[in-house]
Motif scaffolding. Structure first.
Motif, PDB file in Angstrom:
ATOM      1  N   GLU A   1      41.021  40.386  36.977  1.00  0.00           N
ATOM      2  CA  GLU A   1      42.381  40.406  36.236  1.00  0.00           C
ATOM      3  C   GLU A   1      43.011  41.606  36.386  1.00  0.00           C
ATOM      4  O   GLU A   1      44.471  41.845  36.599  1.00  0.00           O
ATOM      5  N   ASN A   2      42.562  42.813  36.417  1.00  0.00           N
ATOM      6  CA  ASN A   2      42.852  44.055  36.645  1.00  0.00           C
ATOM      7  C   ASN A   2      43.144  44.418  38.063  1.00  0.00           C
ATOM      8  O   ASN A   2      43.530  45.539  38.335  1.00  0.00           O
ATOM      9  N   ARG A   3      42.366  43.565  38.871  1.00  0.00           N
ATOM     10  CA  ARG A   3      42.628  43.748  40.186  1.00  0.00           C
ATOM     11  C   ARG A   3      41.875  45.225  40.700  1.00  0.00           C
ATOM     12  O   ARG A   3      42.048  45.856  41.500  1.00  0.00           O
ATOM     13  N   ASP A   4      40.656  45.482  39.972  1.00  0.00           N
ATOM     14  CA  ASP A   4      39.949  46.660  40.183  1.00  0.00           C
ATOM     15  C   ASP A   4      38.758  46.266  41.367  1.00  0.00           C
ATOM     16  O   ASP A   4      37.568  46.115  40.934  1.00  0.00           O
ATOM     17  N   PHE A   5      39.317  45.932  42.437  1.00  0.00           N
ATOM     18  CA  PHE A   5      38.228  45.488  43.472  1.00  0.00           C
ATOM     19  C   PHE A   5      37.560  46.660  43.954  1.00  0.00           C
ATOM     20  O   PHE A   5      36.319  46.273  44.214  1.00  0.00           O
ATOM     21  N   ALA A   6      37.893  47.747  43.729  1.00  0.00           N
ATOM     22  CA  ALA A   6      36.860  49.189  44.328  1.00  0.00           C
ATOM     23  C   ALA A   6      35.816  49.079  43.200  1.00  0.00           C
ATOM     24  O   ALA A   6      34.861  49.285  43.803  1.00  0.00           O
ATOM     25  N   GLU A   7      35.810  48.653  41.920  1.00  0.00           N
ATOM     26  CA  GLU A   7      34.796  48.725  41.081  1.00  0.00           C
ATOM     27  C   GLU A   7      33.778  47.572  41.390  1.00  0.00           C
ATOM     28  O   GLU A   7      32.409  47.866  41.325  1.00  0.00           O
TER      29      GLU A   7
END
Length: 223
Positions: free
Chosen positions: A195-201
């Protein structure tokens, strides 16, 4: 075909699980791309009962986008009808929380890897006799590692795969007692991260699991 896929899974040791009914197309593509960037290859999409519309749609979407970069399967398959829908939509392997003789026979007919859910010695032996390829001890960690290790030692008929509330430490523990791999869901692709679009994580977390599997292979662990 299924033996080649099983061999590949025994080497990779990881399946990354996505709940298709909870994620939009764009986020799913980006999250799977993050897993691929982190070194993951096996992706499982959960079947949304009763019709499986979100899952079947996502299967087509990801096959078109990623092709052979990923090995794409369907989980939470309960019966033969659901298995046939997933196969028609392009799934490459079937995972289930239960054991179905009919699904076993269908997957044998299709030369497709089948990983049924089992809990008891009787279920493990039946799965083996009916033609399953790998056993999903479910829930794999909540029933204690002692139970799992004892069952694997006594009913050593097929490889065992862990699916439960998995983190990095539990993954290592599972490999060390004899599991050949594990399904990873919230530890990598939690709803909050997506949901936070934290695809790097997501990529970073995937990479850490992939590194654990690689270290285990280098030590000569079961494969």
């Amino acid at each position: 075909m299924k033996q080649e896929m099983l061999n590949e899974l025994l080497k990779e040791k990881l399946i990354f699980i996505f709940k298709t009914q909870r994620i939009d197309d764009e986020s799913l593509i980006e999250a799977v791309q993050a897993v691929v960037n982190g070194g993951g290859r096996f992706i499982e999409l959960t079947y949304d009962q009763p019709a499986g519309e979100a899952c079947c749609h996502a299967l087509g979407l990801l096959k078109e986008r990623f092709g052979r970069k990923i090995i794409l399967g369907t989980g939470t398959i309960l019966d033969e009808e659901e298995a046939r829908k997933a196969i028609d939509a392009g799934t490459e392997y079937i995972v289930a929380p239960n054991l179905s003789k009919e699904v076993c026979e269908l997957c044998k007919e299709q030369d497709m890897m089948y990983m049924p859910g089992v809990f008891t010695g009787t279920e493990c032996v039946n799965a083996w006799k009916w033609g399953a390829d790998i056993l999903k001890l479910f829930p794999g960690c909540e029933i204690t590692l002692d139970y799992a290790q004892t069952l694997m030692g006594v009913v050593n008929v097929l490889p065992y795969f862990a699916v439960c509330k998995m983190d990095e430490a539990m993954f290592e523990d599972c490999l060390n007692i004899g599991y050949v791999g594990a399904g990873i869901s919230r530890a990598v692709n939690s709803r909050e991260l997506i949901e936070n679009r934290d695809f790097a994580e997501i990529e970073k977390r995937t990479r850490r699991f992939v590194e654990i599997a690689a270290r285990y292979n280098e030590k000569g662990g079961r494969s």
